[in-house]
Design a protein around this motif. Structure first.
Motif, PDB file in Angstrom:
ATOM      1  N   PRO A   1       5.065   3.560  11.271  1.00 48.12           N
ATOM      2  CA  PRO A   1       6.225   3.815  10.399  1.00 48.12           C
ATOM      3  C   PRO A   1       7.538   3.449  11.067  1.00 48.12           C
ATOM      4  CG  PRO A   1       5.511   5.858  11.427  1.00 48.12           C
ATOM      5  CD  PRO A   1       4.543   4.784  11.882  1.00 48.12           C
TER       6      PRO A   1
ATOM      7  N   ALA B   1       1.645  -3.297   9.582  1.00 45.20           N
ATOM      8  CA  ALA B   1       0.229  -3.261   9.897  1.00 45.20           C
ATOM      9  C   ALA B   1       0.017  -3.870  11.279  1.00 45.20           C
ATOM     10  CB  ALA B   1      -0.563  -4.048   8.851  1.00 45.20           C
TER      11      ALA B   1
ATOM     12  N   SER C   1       0.848  -1.197   0.000  1.00 47.77           N
ATOM     13  CA  SER C   1       0.000   0.000   0.000  1.00 47.77           C
ATOM     14  C   SER C   1       0.876   1.236   0.000  1.00 47.77           C
ATOM     15  CB  SER C   1      -0.923   0.008   1.223  1.00 47.77           C
ATOM     16  OG  SER C   1      -0.173   0.274   2.399  1.00 47.77           O
TER      17      SER C   1
ATOM     18  N   HIS D   1       5.477   5.232   1.681  1.00 47.86           N
ATOM     19  CA  HIS D   1       5.810   6.348   2.566  1.00 47.86           C
ATOM     20  C   HIS D   1       6.879   5.934   3.569  1.00 47.86           C
ATOM     21  CE1 HIS D   1       5.347   8.517   6.414  1.00 47.86           C
ATOM     22  NE2 HIS D   1       5.198   9.575   5.652  1.00 47.86           N
ATOM     23  N   GLY D   2       6.737   4.718   4.130  1.00 38.56           N
ATOM     24  CA  GLY D   2       7.692   4.252   5.124  1.00 38.56           C
ATOM     25  C   GLY D   2       9.100   4.131   4.570  1.00 38.56           C
TER      26      GLY D   2
ATOM     27  N   HIS E   1       1.114   3.293   2.274  1.00 39.15           N
ATOM     28  CA  HIS E   1       1.743   3.418   3.591  1.00 39.15           C
ATOM     29  C   HIS E   1       3.184   2.909   3.554  1.00 39.15           C
ATOM     30  CE1 HIS E   1      -2.036   4.453   5.519  1.00 39.15           C
ATOM     31  NE2 HIS E   1      -2.609   3.399   4.977  1.00 39.15           N
ATOM     32  N   TYR E   2       3.388   1.778   2.883  1.00 38.18           N
ATOM     33  CA  TYR E   2       4.718   1.176   2.834  1.00 38.18           C
ATOM     34  C   TYR E   2       5.666   2.007   1.963  1.00 38.18           C
ATOM     35  CZ  TYR E   2       2.951  -2.897   5.278  1.00 38.18           C
ATOM     36  OH  TYR E   2       2.420  -3.729   6.232  1.00 38.18           O
TER      37      TYR E   2
ATOM     38  N   TYR F   1       7.311   0.087   7.335  1.00 35.18           N
ATOM     39  CA  TYR F   1       5.932   0.265   7.803  1.00 35.18           C
ATOM     40  C   TYR F   1       5.431  -1.115   8.185  1.00 35.18           C
ATOM     41  CZ  TYR F   1       3.190   4.581   7.786  1.00 35.18           C
ATOM     42  OH  TYR F   1       2.621   5.774   8.141  1.00 35.18           O
TER      43      TYR F   1
ATOM     44  N   LYS G   1      -3.958  -0.298  12.196  1.00 37.68           N
ATOM     45  CA  LYS G   1      -3.220   0.954  12.051  1.00 37.68           C
ATOM     46  C   LYS G   1      -1.840   0.631  11.510  1.00 37.68           C
ATOM     47  CE  LYS G   1      -0.717   1.739  16.394  1.00 37.68           C
ATOM     48  NZ  LYS G   1      -0.492   2.674  17.503  1.00 37.68           N
ATOM     49  N   HIS G   2      -1.167   1.622  10.962  1.00 42.14           N
ATOM     50  CA  HIS G   2       0.153   1.414  10.391  1.00 42.14           C
ATOM     51  C   HIS G   2       1.186   2.190  11.195  1.00 42.14           C
ATOM     52  CE1 HIS G   2      -2.357   0.134   6.990  1.00 42.14           C
ATOM     53  NE2 HIS G   2      -1.328  -0.634   6.690  1.00 42.14           N
TER      54      HIS G   2
END
Length: 255
Positions: free
Chosen positions: A179, A168, A66, A71-72, A68-69, A166, A176-177
């Protein structure tokens, strides 16, 4: 390398579409299934890679699950929390990871079938994989898939100690994720991280060594671990990982 009855192998990360896993090693190659698994009552999250008879779909699971990853990974490189970073540096980094995520979503998938039933011809030797700093459960997918194609069950743990780019986390109200946590030079925090990682590896081994592994508690996953009953051979346990995993292994051996 063998220590304390556990074989250890060091590996390297590479995306599946850049360097795909070998089509056939010595022995019988199989298709690969993947599934996300969080044993009920534990605090460990992993992706399982295993042999299956199901052919992979045209588009397999995403290597970067996703945004999120994505971004991480950018946060690991740039550290968005660093007050010394200029606003334009953070803006460029965010733009880069968004473009990179779109590219990954189009081109970079894992050649495997999500939640496929396992092949049942014979038990699968168990491999527990621990990623390095900023790794994820997918970071070493090519290596894990190659092993799974040869009959291994690879449990790639996604550590929740802040060392993953990141991760989960299953909570009461959903997922929630978390970082990556920048702790360079903070050795007390690093020691705390190692303790958490060792506990997660112990929990993964305990769950998958159980004759009846705990049910899957991760929300949104359709994976049913009961399909693996009688198929996991934990007597030939292999510890595998990269980078920070080496220190994790040393700590585990001293326990």
């Amino acid at each position: 390398l063998r220590r304390g009855g556990v074989r250890e192998v060091s590996g390297m990360a590479y995306p599946s579409r850049v360097v795909p896993p070998p089509a056939r090693w010595q022995g019988e190659a199989a298709h690969v299934g993947v599934a996300d698994y969080e044993p009920e009552g534990s605090d460990v999250f992993m992706r399982l890679y295993y042999p299956t008879l199901s052919r992979p779909p045209l588009r397999g699971p995403l290597w970067v699950p996703s945004v999120h990853y994505a971004h991480g990974m950018a946060h690991f490189l740039v550290d968005f929390t660093n007050p010394k970073r200029r606003w334009w540096q953070k803006l460029l980094a965010r733009a880069a990871y968004l473009v990179g995520h779109v590219s990954n979503a189009v081109f970079d998938t894992i050649p495997a079938t999500l939640d496929a039933p396992p092949r049942r011809e014979k038990p699968m030797p168990l491999v527990i994989f621990s990623h390095g700093l900023a790794g994820t459960r997918n970071m070493y997918a090519a290596l894990a898939s190659a092993l799974a194609s040869q009959g291994y069950l690879v449990a790639a743990v996604e550590h929740r100690d802040g060392s993953a780019s990141y991760t989960a986390i299953h909570e009461k109200h959903g997922v929630k994720h978390k970082p990556y946590v920048h702790t360079d030079g903070n050795f007390a925090w690093r020691r705390e991280q190692i303790g958490k990682r060792v506990a997660e590896l112990d929990a993964a081994v305990a769950a998958l060594s159980n004759d009846a592994p705990p049910r899957n508690a991760f929300p949104g996953s359709r994976f049913d671990i009961s399909a693996f009953h009688g198929l996991i051979d934990a007597s030939r346990l292999v510890a595998m990982g990269h980078s920070f995993q080496g220190k994790t292994r040393d700590k585990k051996e001293r326990r």
